[in-house]
Design an enzyme around this catalytic site. Structure first.
Site, mmCIF file in Angstrom:
data_model
loop_
_atom_site.group_PDB
_atom_site.id
_atom_site.type_symbol
_atom_site.label_atom_id
_atom_site.label_comp_id
_atom_site.label_asym_id
_atom_site.label_seq_id
_atom_site.Cartn_x
_atom_site.Cartn_y
_atom_site.Cartn_z
ATOM 1 N N ASP A 119 0.858 -1.188 0.000
ATOM 2 C CA ASP A 119 0.000 0.000 0.000
ATOM 3 C C ASP A 119 0.898 1.243 0.000
ATOM 4 O O ASP A 119 1.652 1.460 0.957
ATOM 5 C CB ASP A 119 -0.872 -0.066 1.271
ATOM 6 C CG ASP A 119 -1.718 1.174 1.470
ATOM 7 O OD1 ASP A 119 -1.559 2.147 0.726
ATOM 8 O OD2 ASP A 119 -2.534 1.147 2.413
ATOM 9 N N ASN A 171 1.738 5.997 -10.155
ATOM 10 C CA ASN A 171 0.428 5.902 -10.820
ATOM 11 C C ASN A 171 -0.694 5.545 -9.848
ATOM 12 O O ASN A 171 -1.835 5.946 -10.067
ATOM 13 C CB ASN A 171 0.512 4.846 -11.937
ATOM 14 C CG ASN A 171 -0.866 4.438 -12.422
ATOM 15 O OD1 ASN A 171 -1.516 5.160 -13.171
ATOM 16 N ND2 ASN A 171 -1.359 3.292 -11.948
ATOM 17 N N TYR A 200 -10.242 14.493 -4.053
ATOM 18 C CA TYR A 200 -9.488 13.962 -5.201
ATOM 19 C C TYR A 200 -8.780 15.115 -5.936
ATOM 20 O O TYR A 200 -7.595 15.022 -6.268
ATOM 21 C CB TYR A 200 -10.446 13.230 -6.144
ATOM 22 C CG TYR A 200 -9.795 12.559 -7.330
ATOM 23 C CD1 TYR A 200 -9.187 11.312 -7.209
ATOM 24 C CD2 TYR A 200 -9.783 13.158 -8.598
ATOM 25 C CE1 TYR A 200 -8.603 10.684 -8.305
ATOM 26 C CE2 TYR A 200 -9.197 12.545 -9.687
ATOM 27 C CZ TYR A 200 -8.609 11.310 -9.542
ATOM 28 O OH TYR A 200 -8.017 10.682 -10.624
ATOM 29 N N LYS A 227 -4.714 15.736 -6.417
ATOM 30 C CA LYS A 227 -4.074 15.792 -7.741
ATOM 31 C C LYS A 227 -3.376 17.142 -7.960
ATOM 32 O O LYS A 227 -2.314 17.198 -8.586
ATOM 33 C CB LYS A 227 -5.100 15.519 -8.847
ATOM 34 C CG LYS A 227 -5.591 14.074 -8.875
ATOM 35 C CD LYS A 227 -4.453 13.092 -9.146
ATOM 36 C CE LYS A 227 -4.937 11.660 -9.262
ATOM 37 N NZ LYS A 227 -3.844 10.693 -9.478
ATOM 38 N N ILE A 285 -10.401 8.512 -18.933
ATOM 39 C CA ILE A 285 -9.812 7.262 -19.435
ATOM 40 C C ILE A 285 -10.710 6.090 -19.010
ATOM 41 O O ILE A 285 -11.164 6.032 -17.854
ATOM 42 C CB ILE A 285 -8.390 7.046 -18.848
ATOM 43 C CG1 ILE A 285 -7.494 8.302 -19.005
ATOM 44 C CG2 ILE A 285 -7.735 5.806 -19.466
ATOM 45 C CD1 ILE A 285 -7.065 8.670 -20.389
HETATM 46 P P1 NAP Z 1 -7.979 1.746 -11.357
HETATM 47 O O1 NAP Z 1 -8.398 1.086 -12.610
HETATM 48 O O2 NAP Z 1 -8.951 1.873 -10.248
HETATM 49 O O3 NAP Z 1 -6.638 1.016 -10.842
HETATM 50 C C1 NAP Z 1 -6.023 1.463 -9.675
HETATM 51 C C2 NAP Z 1 -4.735 0.709 -9.436
HETATM 52 O O4 NAP Z 1 -4.121 1.269 -8.255
HETATM 53 C C3 NAP Z 1 -4.940 -0.763 -9.147
HETATM 54 O O5 NAP Z 1 -3.834 -1.469 -9.667
HETATM 55 C C4 NAP Z 1 -4.942 -0.819 -7.620
HETATM 56 O O6 NAP Z 1 -4.527 -2.089 -7.090
HETATM 57 C C5 NAP Z 1 -3.904 0.230 -7.298
HETATM 58 N N1 NAP Z 1 -4.005 0.785 -5.973
HETATM 59 C C6 NAP Z 1 -5.092 1.301 -5.359
HETATM 60 N N2 NAP Z 1 -4.774 1.731 -4.132
HETATM 61 C C7 NAP Z 1 -3.449 1.471 -3.953
HETATM 62 C C8 NAP Z 1 -2.543 1.659 -2.885
HETATM 63 N N3 NAP Z 1 -2.944 2.189 -1.734
HETATM 64 N N4 NAP Z 1 -1.266 1.251 -3.042
HETATM 65 C C9 NAP Z 1 -0.848 0.688 -4.208
HETATM 66 N N5 NAP Z 1 -1.667 0.494 -5.258
HETATM 67 C C10 NAP Z 1 -2.958 0.873 -5.117
HETATM 68 O O7 NAP Z 1 -7.484 3.249 -11.638
HETATM 69 P P2 NAP Z 1 -7.013 3.958 -13.000
HETATM 70 O O8 NAP Z 1 -8.189 4.567 -13.629
HETATM 71 O O9 NAP Z 1 -6.151 3.030 -13.782
HETATM 72 O O10 NAP Z 1 -6.148 5.153 -12.407
HETATM 73 C C11 NAP Z 1 -4.729 5.098 -12.299
HETATM 74 C C12 NAP Z 1 -4.209 6.492 -11.974
HETATM 75 O O11 NAP Z 1 -4.604 7.401 -12.994
HETATM 76 C C13 NAP Z 1 -4.778 7.070 -10.668
HETATM 77 O O12 NAP Z 1 -3.795 7.834 -10.029
HETATM 78 C C14 NAP Z 1 -5.901 7.966 -11.156
HETATM 79 O O13 NAP Z 1 -6.187 8.988 -10.237
HETATM 80 C C15 NAP Z 1 -5.302 8.491 -12.434
HETATM 81 N N6 NAP Z 1 -6.275 8.970 -13.401
HETATM 82 C C16 NAP Z 1 -7.287 8.188 -13.872
HETATM 83 C C17 NAP Z 1 -8.183 8.708 -14.802
HETATM 84 C C18 NAP Z 1 -9.309 7.905 -15.373
HETATM 85 O O14 NAP Z 1 -10.167 8.501 -16.060
HETATM 86 N N7 NAP Z 1 -9.378 6.583 -15.164
HETATM 87 C C19 NAP Z 1 -8.052 10.026 -15.229
HETATM 88 C C20 NAP Z 1 -7.006 10.795 -14.726
HETATM 89 C C21 NAP Z 1 -6.128 10.263 -13.824
HETATM 90 P P3 NAP Z 1 -5.616 -3.171 -6.513
HETATM 91 O O15 NAP Z 1 -6.460 -3.578 -7.651
HETATM 92 O O16 NAP Z 1 -4.795 -4.267 -5.952
HETATM 93 O O17 NAP Z 1 -6.414 -2.402 -5.486
#
Ligand code: NAP
Length: 266
Positions: A68, A95, A170, A174, A203
């Site tokens: 974590d 990430n 959030y 960020k 995304i």
């Molecule tokens: P996601 O699909 O929910 O995946 C999140 C990932 O982070 C998973 O691998 C999860 O692992 C891991 N994670 C969660 N809490 C954690 C912790 N405390 N320590 C280590 N790993 C942890 O999210 P995503 O959409 O790919 O987002 C990835 C990044 O991009 C984030 O920072 C998000 O804020 C940013 N982002 C996303 C979007 C979007 O539209 N999706 C847009 C802008 C920015 P587990 O599965 O094991 O929990």
């Protein structure tokens, strides 16, 4: 025969979504990759298998580590695992991130949600970067590799500058991560470490699956000049471009991967 030095990357939150796509793209371009994740072992194993396949290299080194990022103990263990498994760190990709458990109006939102968001999305990367940067400086000083060109990439969001009052925690996290990029870029330039921010837009991942219809509508109505959802691979390819080392005179740079969302239009 002496083994060619392989570059290594640590990608946090890489078992799913954007992180997994980053891990796969880095493996494709020849990096050894540590896939960090928080809880889902099966998803991490699946990401590892996909990264191995993308590398096309039977000797590819792709590893998983559960930890974590908001925990100091876990961060220390994660870097220790990186040292033990690969012996070096060329690229850190911050990430891992979470959305609020519920979207709640700013006037009602809880302190516990704020603490969770700041812990995972800001404090974790802030101190993981501190520890990783110290290690990178040590590696640079030990000069085992003349080509050593370490870098750090932070995955922020359009929420760093777009106000969404139903998920203020959030947005604040960020915005903090965006400032963190500038701080570390300014501090680490003299150490030969460049720091970049990638700012994704909307995304398609599990994080956004709950608001799919809303964003389908907004995108169809022109939210972004490029009228489609972003894909995790779009972000993965941007990280791979930075990882190629072809931006040596740029640091603290923001790369928008948002279909043009950031453009003011009239
Ligand atoms: P996601 O699909 O929910 O995946 C999140 C990932 O982070 C998973 O691998 C999860 O692992 C891991 N994670 C969660 N809490 C954690 C912790 N405390 N320590 C280590 N790993 C942890 O999210 P995503 O959409 O790919 O987002 C990835 C990044 O991009 C984030 O920072 C998000 O804020 C940013 N982002 C996303 C979007 C979007 O539209 N999706 C847009 C802008 C920015 P587990 O599965 O094991 O929990």
């Amino acid at each position: 025969m002496e083994r060619k030095i392989r570059k290594t990357a640590l990608v946090t939150g890489a078992s799913r979504g954007i992180g997994r796509a980053i891990a796969i793209e880095l493996a494709r371009t020849g990096f050894d990759v540590m896939i960090n994740y928080a809880s889902n072992d099966a998803a991490a194993e699946q990401a590892r298998a996909e990264a191995m396949a993308a590398s096309g290299d039977r000797e590819a080194h792709i590893a998983c580590y559960r930890g974590d990022v908001s925990s100091a103990t876990d961060r220390e263990a994660l870097l220790a695992a990186m040292l033990e498994r690969f012996g070096r760190l060329d690229l850190l990709v911050n990430n891992a991130g979470v959305a609020p458990e519920a979207r709640v109006d700013l006037l009602e939102a809880s302190e516990s949600s704020f603490d969770r968001l700041i812990g995972i999305n800001l404090k974790g990367p802030y101190f993981l970067t501190q520890a990783a940067a110290r290690w990178m400086i040590e590696q640079r000083n030990s000069a085992k590799d003349d080509d050593y060109q370490p870098a750090i990439v932070n995955i922020t969001s359009i929420s760093a500058y777009t106000a969404s009052p139903e998920r203020g925690d959030y947005c604040v996290a960020k915005a903090g991560l965006a400032m963190m990029t500038k701080l570390y870029a300014a501090r680490l330039a003299s150490e030969g470490i460049n720091v970049y921010e990638i700012r994704p837009g909307v995304i398609a991942t599990e994080m956004t699956s709950g608001v799919k219809e809303k964003y389908d509508r907004l995108i169809a109505d022109g939210l972004t000049p490029i009228k489609r959802w972003g894909l995790p691979e779009d972000v993965g390819r941007a990280v791979a471009a930075i990882a190629s080392g072809n931006l040596p005179f740029s640091t603290g740079e923001v790369i928008n991967v948002d279909g043009g969302f950031h453009l003011r239009r009239l």
